[in-house]
Design a protein around this motif. Structure first.
Motif, PDB file in Angstrom:
ATOM      1  N   ASP A   1      22.651  34.653  28.302  1.00 30.87           N
ATOM      2  CA  ASP A   1      23.250  35.468  29.402  1.00 30.87           C
ATOM      3  C   ASP A   1      24.019  36.571  28.335  1.00 30.87           C
ATOM      4  O   ASP A   1      25.176  36.127  27.826  1.00 30.87           O
ATOM      5  N   PRO A   2      23.595  37.629  28.354  1.00 29.45           N
ATOM      6  CA  PRO A   2      24.544  38.776  27.428  1.00 29.45           C
ATOM      7  C   PRO A   2      25.912  38.933  28.026  1.00 29.45           C
ATOM      8  O   PRO A   2      26.815  39.535  27.362  1.00 29.45           O
ATOM      9  N   ALA A   3      26.254  38.452  29.248  1.00 25.04           N
ATOM     10  CA  ALA A   3      27.687  38.397  29.794  1.00 25.04           C
ATOM     11  C   ALA A   3      28.584  37.842  28.968  1.00 25.04           C
ATOM     12  O   ALA A   3      29.687  38.164  28.595  1.00 25.04           O
ATOM     13  N   CYS A   4      27.884  36.767  28.300  1.00 24.28           N
ATOM     14  CA  CYS A   4      28.681  36.182  27.197  1.00 24.28           C
ATOM     15  C   CYS A   4      29.390  37.021  26.233  1.00 24.28           C
ATOM     16  O   CYS A   4      30.657  36.835  25.862  1.00 24.28           O
TER      17      CYS A   4
ATOM     18  N   ALA B   1      30.342  40.116  26.427  1.00 20.84           N
ATOM     19  CA  ALA B   1      31.157  41.011  27.067  1.00 20.84           C
ATOM     20  C   ALA B   1      32.415  40.064  27.229  1.00 20.84           C
ATOM     21  O   ALA B   1      33.672  40.664  26.843  1.00 20.84           O
TER      22      ALA B   1
ATOM     23  N   GLU C   1      20.206  42.496  22.803  1.00 21.80           N
ATOM     24  CA  GLU C   1      20.702  42.328  24.143  1.00 21.80           C
ATOM     25  C   GLU C   1      22.500  42.060  23.957  1.00 21.80           C
ATOM     26  O   GLU C   1      23.088  42.822  24.739  1.00 21.80           O
ATOM     27  N   PRO C   2      22.674  41.085  23.211  1.00 23.63           N
ATOM     28  CA  PRO C   2      23.991  40.714  23.377  1.00 23.63           C
ATOM     29  C   PRO C   2      24.864  41.902  22.525  1.00 23.63           C
ATOM     30  O   PRO C   2      25.827  42.374  23.019  1.00 23.63           O
TER      31      PRO C   2
ATOM     32  N   LYS D   1      24.311  45.371  23.090  1.00 20.91           N
ATOM     33  CA  LYS D   1      24.438  46.163  23.882  1.00 20.91           C
ATOM     34  C   LYS D   1      25.514  45.786  24.735  1.00 20.91           C
ATOM     35  O   LYS D   1      26.646  46.479  25.064  1.00 20.91           O
ATOM     36  N   ALA D   2      25.633  44.624  25.327  1.00 19.22           N
ATOM     37  CA  ALA D   2      26.636  43.852  26.110  1.00 19.22           C
ATOM     38  C   ALA D   2      28.072  44.161  25.609  1.00 19.22           C
ATOM     39  O   ALA D   2      28.986  44.428  25.927  1.00 19.22           O
ATOM     40  N   PHE D   3      27.983  43.840  24.243  1.00 17.85           N
ATOM     41  CA  PHE D   3      29.398  43.745  23.523  1.00 17.85           C
ATOM     42  C   PHE D   3      29.827  45.071  23.255  1.00 17.85           C
ATOM     43  O   PHE D   3      31.044  45.380  23.585  1.00 17.85           O
TER      44      PHE D   3
ATOM     45  N   ASP E   1      29.173  47.789  24.613  1.00 17.96           N
ATOM     46  CA  ASP E   1      29.618  48.446  26.301  1.00 17.96           C
ATOM     47  C   ASP E   1      30.909  48.324  26.543  1.00 17.96           C
ATOM     48  O   ASP E   1      31.583  48.961  26.934  1.00 17.96           O
ATOM     49  N   ARG E   2      31.131  46.908  26.539  1.00 18.06           N
ATOM     50  CA  ARG E   2      32.394  46.464  26.785  1.00 18.06           C
ATOM     51  C   ARG E   2      33.628  46.865  26.053  1.00 18.06           C
ATOM     52  O   ARG E   2      34.621  47.199  26.309  1.00 18.06           O
TER      53      ARG E   2
END
Length: 285
Positions: A76-79, A81, A102-103, A105-107, A109-110
């Motif tokens: 889960d890429p939310a991890c 963030a 994917e991780p 991008k999530a990182f 972006d946050r």
């Protein structure tokens, strides 16, 4: 889902090693780095953390300041963030990030939301794994382990490698890398030179021993010696040497967009297993 930081590198390594080992090739850098820190310590600011979901490790993050953040694979890429949020409690600025796409991008972006720092893709890397050398070029010369007498040459070539291969990204201290390699036990790391008529023409190092493998890098041939397949020769010879020494696998990172090196590694027998993206963070506005 929660972030848990660790202040004890040994406790951290014992906690994350089983999770990282489930994808040993993809995590070869994190495995080797966290193992070395657990054994040798780190004398600069260190961040080691994981994300837990229902008591199980779901993601791992390490930063050895002043270097970039490194993230593991995660379902889960939310991890990622969440880890950005936690890192922001410590640092207002970071130089960059190395992570699966994917991780990453999530990182970033946050991190942009938190700091305004603009992510710039520095390069894309392919993580390779080899379990059998299938090709060794017929090239003059032999592979010889580098020793203390080679220190200044190694320092010159590692510095040149960092400038050429890593460009404007945050790079490790070349002198520290050379000294660590020369002092390492042979089963943990070292550097070799390809010698032709007693003249060094190419270099390859190895480090980051894992449960079943070890990672090659850097590999460098000075410009005046290129075109002779010395880099291929030393990469193949060192890979075979490490397999003969008991490693089941050999890993390496290669620039995904540089076709010549990818062709060389695939011809030797390396197979791609994953991608990792390196981002630099530029101050916004």
């Amino acid at each position: 889902m929660q972030v848990r930081r660790y202040s004890d590198p040994v406790e951290f390594y014992e906690r994350v090693e089983p999770f990282l080992r489930t994808r040993e090739a993809e995590h070869c850098l994190l495995l080797g780095l966290s193992k070395r820190i657990a054994e040798q310590g780190y004398d600069k600011p260190l961040y080691e953390a994981l994300v837990e979901v229902d008591g199980e490790v779901a993601a791992v993050c390490v930063r050895t300041a002043p270097m970039n953040v490194i993230l593991s694979e995660m379902g889960d890429p939310a991890c990622a963030a969440l880890l950005a949020d936690d890192l922001h409690l410590i640092w207002d600025a970071l130089p960059g990030l190395l992570a699966p796409p994917e991780p990453a991008k999530a990182f970033h972006d946050r991190w942009y939301e938190l700091t305004g720092a603009i992510p710039e893709l520095a390069y894309r890397e392919t993580i390779y794994r080899l379990d059998k050398v299938v090709y060794r070029p017929a090239v003059a010369g032999e592979m010889v382990r580098a020793t203390e007498k080679d220190f200044h040459l190694l320092l010159e070539w590692i510095t040149a490698f960092h400038i050429e291969a890593l460009g404007n990204t945050t790079t490790p201290d070349a002198e520290v890398i050379v000294r660590r390699s020369l002092n390492a036990h042979h089963h943990e790391g070292g550097m070799f030179l390809w010698m032709v008529e007693d003249n060094p023409v190419s270099l390859a190092g190895y480090t980051g021993r894992t449960a079943n493998g070890i990672r090659i890098g850097p590999v460098y041939t000075p410009p005046e010696q290129r075109g002779n397949r010395y880099g291929m020769a030393i990469s193949a010879a060192l890979s075979q040497h490490l397999l003969d020494g008991g490693r089941r696998f050999v890993f390496l990172y290669a620039d995904s967009d540089y076709a010549p090196s990818n062709h060389v590694y695939r011809k030797i027998g390396y197979q791609p297993v994953a991608n990792a993206y390196q981002y630099n963070f530029r101050a916004g506005g």
